[in-house]
Design a protein around this motif. Structure first.
Motif, PDB file in Angstrom:
ATOM      1  N   LEU A  61       0.815  -1.216   0.000  1.00 46.72           N
ATOM      2  CA  LEU A  61       0.000   0.000   0.000  1.00 46.72           C
ATOM      3  C   LEU A  61       0.848   1.266   0.000  1.00 46.72           C
ATOM      4  O   LEU A  61       0.303   2.369   0.072  1.00 46.72           O
ATOM      5  CB  LEU A  61      -0.939   0.003   1.206  1.00 46.72           C
ATOM      6  N   GLY A  62       2.176   1.121  -0.071  1.00 44.27           N
ATOM      7  CA  GLY A  62       3.037   2.292  -0.187  1.00 44.27           C
ATOM      8  C   GLY A  62       3.715   2.735   1.076  1.00 44.27           C
ATOM      9  O   GLY A  62       4.413   3.754   1.080  1.00 44.27           O
ATOM     10  N   GLY A  63       3.544   2.003   2.198  1.00 44.79           N
ATOM     11  CA  GLY A  63       4.195   2.364   3.446  1.00 44.79           C
ATOM     12  C   GLY A  63       5.499   1.613   3.632  1.00 44.79           C
ATOM     13  O   GLY A  63       5.821   0.683   2.894  1.00 44.79           O
ATOM     14  N   SER A  64       6.269   2.030   4.630  1.00 42.49           N
ATOM     15  CA  SER A  64       7.524   1.377   4.977  1.00 42.49           C
ATOM     16  C   SER A  64       7.490   1.071   6.464  1.00 42.49           C
ATOM     17  O   SER A  64       7.418   1.982   7.292  1.00 42.49           O
ATOM     18  CB  SER A  64       8.718   2.285   4.658  1.00 42.49           C
ATOM     19  N   VAL A  65       7.513  -0.211   6.817  1.00 40.26           N
ATOM     20  CA  VAL A  65       7.372  -0.628   8.209  1.00 40.26           C
ATOM     21  C   VAL A  65       8.724  -0.527   8.912  1.00 40.26           C
ATOM     22  O   VAL A  65       9.694  -1.175   8.519  1.00 40.26           O
ATOM     23  CB  VAL A  65       6.820  -2.061   8.309  1.00 40.26           C
ATOM     24  N   GLY A 135     -15.576  -4.999   9.784  1.00 40.31           N
ATOM     25  CA  GLY A 135     -14.654  -3.903  10.056  1.00 40.31           C
ATOM     26  C   GLY A 135     -15.253  -2.709  10.757  1.00 40.31           C
ATOM     27  O   GLY A 135     -14.591  -1.678  10.867  1.00 40.31           O
ATOM     28  N   HIS A 136     -16.495  -2.812  11.271  1.00 38.82           N
ATOM     29  CA  HIS A 136     -17.130  -1.614  11.828  1.00 38.82           C
ATOM     30  C   HIS A 136     -16.423  -1.043  13.051  1.00 38.82           C
ATOM     31  O   HIS A 136     -16.517   0.170  13.297  1.00 38.82           O
ATOM     32  CB  HIS A 136     -18.611  -1.895  12.148  1.00 38.82           C
ATOM     33  N   SER A 163     -10.606  -3.249   6.401  1.00 38.99           N
ATOM     34  CA  SER A 163     -10.380  -1.866   6.818  1.00 38.99           C
ATOM     35  C   SER A 163      -9.034  -1.332   6.352  1.00 38.99           C
ATOM     36  O   SER A 163      -8.856  -0.115   6.227  1.00 38.99           O
ATOM     37  CB  SER A 163     -10.498  -1.769   8.341  1.00 38.99           C
ATOM     38  N   MET A 164      -8.082  -2.200   6.102  1.00 39.19           N
ATOM     39  CA  MET A 164      -6.835  -1.743   5.488  1.00 39.19           C
ATOM     40  C   MET A 164      -7.114  -1.121   4.126  1.00 39.19           C
ATOM     41  O   MET A 164      -6.495  -0.126   3.736  1.00 39.19           O
ATOM     42  CB  MET A 164      -5.860  -2.910   5.341  1.00 39.19           C
ATOM     43  N   LEU A 165      -8.076  -1.688   3.396  1.00 38.92           N
ATOM     44  CA  LEU A 165      -8.410  -1.165   2.078  1.00 38.92           C
ATOM     45  C   LEU A 165      -9.189   0.137   2.153  1.00 38.92           C
ATOM     46  O   LEU A 165      -9.022   1.017   1.295  1.00 38.92           O
ATOM     47  CB  LEU A 165      -9.212  -2.203   1.294  1.00 38.92           C
ATOM     48  N   THR A 166     -10.043   0.288   3.168  1.00 36.61           N
ATOM     49  CA  THR A 166     -10.910   1.468   3.215  1.00 36.61           C
ATOM     50  C   THR A 166     -10.314   2.624   4.009  1.00 36.61           C
ATOM     51  O   THR A 166     -10.677   3.779   3.774  1.00 36.61           O
ATOM     52  CB  THR A 166     -12.289   1.107   3.806  1.00 36.61           C
ATOM     53  N   ILE A 167      -9.405   2.356   4.957  1.00 36.07           N
ATOM     54  CA  ILE A 167      -8.829   3.417   5.781  1.00 36.07           C
ATOM     55  C   ILE A 167      -7.324   3.564   5.542  1.00 36.07           C
ATOM     56  O   ILE A 167      -6.829   4.647   5.220  1.00 36.07           O
ATOM     57  CB  ILE A 167      -9.089   3.154   7.279  1.00 36.07           C
ATOM     58  N   ALA A 168      -6.572   2.478   5.718  1.00 39.08           N
ATOM     59  CA  ALA A 168      -5.106   2.580   5.629  1.00 39.08           C
ATOM     60  C   ALA A 168      -4.642   2.908   4.208  1.00 39.08           C
ATOM     61  O   ALA A 168      -3.716   3.716   4.033  1.00 39.08           O
ATOM     62  CB  ALA A 168      -4.466   1.280   6.104  1.00 39.08           C
ATOM     63  N   GLU A 169      -5.256   2.304   3.205  1.00 43.14           N
ATOM     64  CA  GLU A 169      -4.791   2.542   1.840  1.00 43.14           C
ATOM     65  C   GLU A 169      -4.921   4.002   1.416  1.00 43.14           C
ATOM     66  O   GLU A 169      -3.931   4.598   0.955  1.00 43.14           O
ATOM     67  CB  GLU A 169      -5.523   1.622   0.861  1.00 43.14           C
ATOM     68  N   PRO A 170      -6.090   4.652   1.557  1.00 45.17           N
ATOM     69  CA  PRO A 170      -6.153   6.066   1.167  1.00 45.17           C
ATOM     70  C   PRO A 170      -5.288   6.966   2.053  1.00 45.17           C
ATOM     71  O   PRO A 170      -4.752   7.970   1.573  1.00 45.17           O
ATOM     72  CB  PRO A 170      -7.639   6.415   1.283  1.00 45.17           C
ATOM     73  N   LEU A 171      -5.131   6.620   3.342  1.00 44.34           N
ATOM     74  CA  LEU A 171      -4.270   7.422   4.215  1.00 44.34           C
ATOM     75  C   LEU A 171      -2.826   7.368   3.746  1.00 44.34           C
ATOM     76  O   LEU A 171      -2.157   8.410   3.611  1.00 44.34           O
ATOM     77  CB  LEU A 171      -4.386   6.913   5.654  1.00 44.34           C
ATOM     78  N   LEU A 247     -13.544  -2.895  -5.194  1.00 38.71           N
ATOM     79  CA  LEU A 247     -12.243  -2.374  -4.813  1.00 38.71           C
ATOM     80  C   LEU A 247     -11.160  -3.330  -5.311  1.00 38.71           C
ATOM     81  O   LEU A 247     -11.276  -4.553  -5.148  1.00 38.71           O
ATOM     82  CB  LEU A 247     -12.133  -2.265  -3.284  1.00 38.71           C
ATOM     83  N   PRO A 248     -10.098  -2.803  -5.903  1.00 34.69           N
ATOM     84  CA  PRO A 248      -9.003  -3.686  -6.340  1.00 34.69           C
ATOM     85  C   PRO A 248      -8.222  -4.200  -5.143  1.00 34.69           C
ATOM     86  O   PRO A 248      -8.159  -3.549  -4.092  1.00 34.69           O
ATOM     87  CB  PRO A 248      -8.145  -2.757  -7.206  1.00 34.69           C
ATOM     88  N   LEU A 249      -7.625  -5.365  -5.288  1.00 32.28           N
ATOM     89  CA  LEU A 249      -6.733  -5.911  -4.282  1.00 32.28           C
ATOM     90  C   LEU A 249      -5.298  -5.614  -4.702  1.00 32.28           C
ATOM     91  O   LEU A 249      -4.939  -5.830  -5.875  1.00 32.28           O
ATOM     92  CB  LEU A 249      -6.942  -7.409  -4.133  1.00 32.28           C
ATOM     93  N   PRO A 250      -4.462  -5.108  -3.814  1.00 31.42           N
ATOM     94  CA  PRO A 250      -3.125  -4.666  -4.228  1.00 31.42           C
ATOM     95  C   PRO A 250      -2.224  -5.771  -4.716  1.00 31.42           C
ATOM     96  O   PRO A 250      -1.205  -5.502  -5.354  1.00 31.42           O
ATOM     97  CB  PRO A 250      -2.557  -4.003  -2.956  1.00 31.42           C
ATOM     98  N   TRP A 251      -2.569  -7.033  -4.438  1.00 37.73           N
ATOM     99  CA  TRP A 251      -1.716  -8.132  -4.892  1.00 37.73           C
ATOM    100  C   TRP A 251      -2.236  -8.798  -6.152  1.00 37.73           C
ATOM    101  O   TRP A 251      -1.678  -9.777  -6.615  1.00 37.73           O
ATOM    102  CB  TRP A 251      -1.588  -9.189  -3.782  1.00 37.73           C
ATOM    103  N   ARG A 252      -3.311  -8.270  -6.721  1.00 33.53           N
ATOM    104  CA  ARG A 252      -3.847  -8.852  -7.949  1.00 33.53           C
ATOM    105  C   ARG A 252      -3.389  -8.057  -9.164  1.00 33.53           C
ATOM    106  O   ARG A 252      -3.176  -6.856  -9.097  1.00 33.53           O
ATOM    107  CB  ARG A 252      -5.377  -8.881  -7.909  1.00 33.53           C
TER     108      ARG A 252
END
Length: 252
Positions: A61-65, A135-136, A163-171, A247-252
């Motif tokens: 998703l573009g982050g660096s852990v 994910g609520h 929720s990674m797709l709906t919150i973390a990805e756009p953030l 929603l697309p999956l980042p690994w597809r």
């Protein structure tokens, strides 16, 4: 996004340094005293689903852990994880991370301690719960004085990954300065029943149409493991042949 051709072109033009916007730094805090990291869990235990995959998910998703740490299920342990420095590490608040991702403990019961720790630190809750299932109980908060954002994920694995797709990805996309993936619309290959709130349903594509997978309870991962997309099903549901957002999956 710099690629090898960009870097080679910059080099032959005589540029020794390039100003860039780096990937957002992310700290992952894994909670759960009942979680085991290897083997088959005993009664009363669950196998860790986050440790093996969440760092790679963040990278996709573009982050660096920077750090992955396991935290006991107590308010004191969570507060310490956010403010104290383990041996050889900076504390979360001193590590210059921009995002903290926590797993589990996002509810309001006495057994959930993530919120109370953040409230004690004066965090502001920007999104407190989502009108989606699974994910609520997810939330997005920010620690004071320009501190990191905190993405609180539920403990159930499919709920957390949704929720990674709906919150973390756009953030992460916003922090990285890149556009978030754009949902697309496809016809439903069969009826997609509605729920009380928006449902995120792992689905596969066949002949250009969306078909839901089974095994998609909030604690189940089999459906997502065999999915091509995640269908966004509104509370009213979607009739067969009608358009549904995916929603697309980042690994597809």
């Amino acid at each position: 996004m710099l690629n090898p051709a960009h870097i080679a072109f910059a080099a032959v033009c005589g540029h020794d340094m390039l100003p860039v916007r780096r990937r957002p730094r992310v700290t992952v805090l894994l909670t759960g005293s009942e979680v085991v990291e290897d083997g088959i869990p005993e009664p009363g235990q669950v196998r860790d689903a986050f440790g093996p995959q969440l760092p790679t998910f963040v990278e996709l998703l573009g982050g660096s852990v920077d750090q992955v740490r396991r935290v006991e299920d107590t308010a004191r342990a969570m507060l310490a994880a956010l403010t104290e420095a383990p041996s050889g590490m900076a504390s979360v608040l001193d590590a210059r991370c921009e995002v903290v991702i926590t797993t589990g403990g996002t509810g309001h019961s006495r057994a959930d301690h993530v919120r109370s720790a953040l409230e004690e630190l004066g965090a502001v809750f920007l999104i407190d719960g989502l009108a989606q299932r699974p994910g609520h109980p997810t939330f997005l908060a920010r620690l004071p004085e320009g501190g990191p954002f905190v993405v609180g994920l539920p403990g159930n694995p499919l709920a957390a990954m949704s929720s990674m797709l709906t919150i973390a990805e756009p953030l992460l996309a916003k922090l990285h300065g890149t556009p978030a993936p754009v949902p697309r619309t496809l016809p439903a290959g069969e009826e997609l029943p509605g729920q009380k709130v928006t449902a995120l349903v792992p689905a596969h594509l066949a002949d250009g149409a969306v078909h839901p997978r089974d095994k998609v309870g909030s604690a189940m991962l089999r459906g997502l493991a065999h999915a091509d997309v995640v269908a966004v099903v509104p509370p009213a549901g979607v009739a067969a042949g009608a358009d549904v957002e995916v929603l697309p999956l980042p690994w597809r």
